[in-house]
Design a protein around this motif. Structure first.
Motif, mmCIF file in Angstrom:
data_model
loop_
_atom_site.group_PDB
_atom_site.id
_atom_site.type_symbol
_atom_site.label_atom_id
_atom_site.label_comp_id
_atom_site.label_asym_id
_atom_site.label_seq_id
_atom_site.Cartn_x
_atom_site.Cartn_y
_atom_site.Cartn_z
ATOM 1 N N PHE A 24 0.805 -1.223 0.000
ATOM 2 C CA PHE A 24 0.000 0.000 0.000
ATOM 3 C C PHE A 24 0.839 1.274 0.000
ATOM 4 N N ASP A 25 1.988 1.276 0.657
ATOM 5 C CA ASP A 25 2.799 2.492 0.731
ATOM 6 C C ASP A 25 3.735 2.660 -0.471
ATOM 7 N N LEU A 26 3.800 1.655 -1.335
ATOM 8 C CA LEU A 26 4.677 1.721 -2.506
ATOM 9 C C LEU A 26 3.913 1.683 -3.829
ATOM 10 N N ALA A 27 2.768 1.017 -3.826
ATOM 11 C CA ALA A 27 2.004 0.825 -5.064
ATOM 12 C C ALA A 27 1.618 2.170 -5.679
ATOM 13 N N ARG A 28 1.610 2.184 -6.973
ATOM 14 C CA ARG A 28 1.219 3.365 -7.759
ATOM 15 C C ARG A 28 2.143 4.564 -7.574
ATOM 16 N N LYS A 29 3.359 4.292 -7.180
ATOM 17 C CA LYS A 29 4.369 5.340 -7.080
ATOM 18 C C LYS A 29 5.451 5.020 -8.111
#
Length: 113
Positions: A40-45
């Protein structure tokens, strides 16, 4: 999988220029890549994929999440009468193939001239 912060990348680029990764994930398996893509804290970055750095010149700090590929190993994938198909992990990036070929060869490997 550990996300490291403010990591020096000086040893991971050709000229040893001082640069830092705001966040760095050491990828040591395919599962690490999957996890980075879904966490969640890395996805789509945005990601910046970095291997051994032997053909990379960093001129400033890297803002995208750095996926530092450190997959070890080397395997013979296929042999034909005229060639060998070799799969090498990024930990081999920049290695001297001619010096390393006999010491890296295992059972079933042929050493080319």
């Amino acid at each position: 999988m550990l996300v490291e912060k403010n990591v020096s990348l000086q040893s991971a680029n050709s000229f040893g220029i001082a640069a830092r990764a705001k966040r760095l994930v050491r990828v040591r398996s395919q599962d690490n890549v999957r996890e980075a893509a879904t966490r969640f804290d890395l996805a789509r970055k945005p990601f910046f994929v970095l291997g051994g750095g032997s053909n990379t010149v960093l001129t400033s700090d890297v803002k995208p999440i750095v996926l530092k590929v450190e997959i070890p190993g080397m395997a013979l994938v296929r042999e034909t009468p005229s060639s060998w198909i070799v799969q090498a992990g990024a930990a081999w990036s920049g290695m001297n193939w001619w010096r390393g070929r006999s010491s890296r060869a295992g059972p079933g490997w042929k050493i080319w001239p």
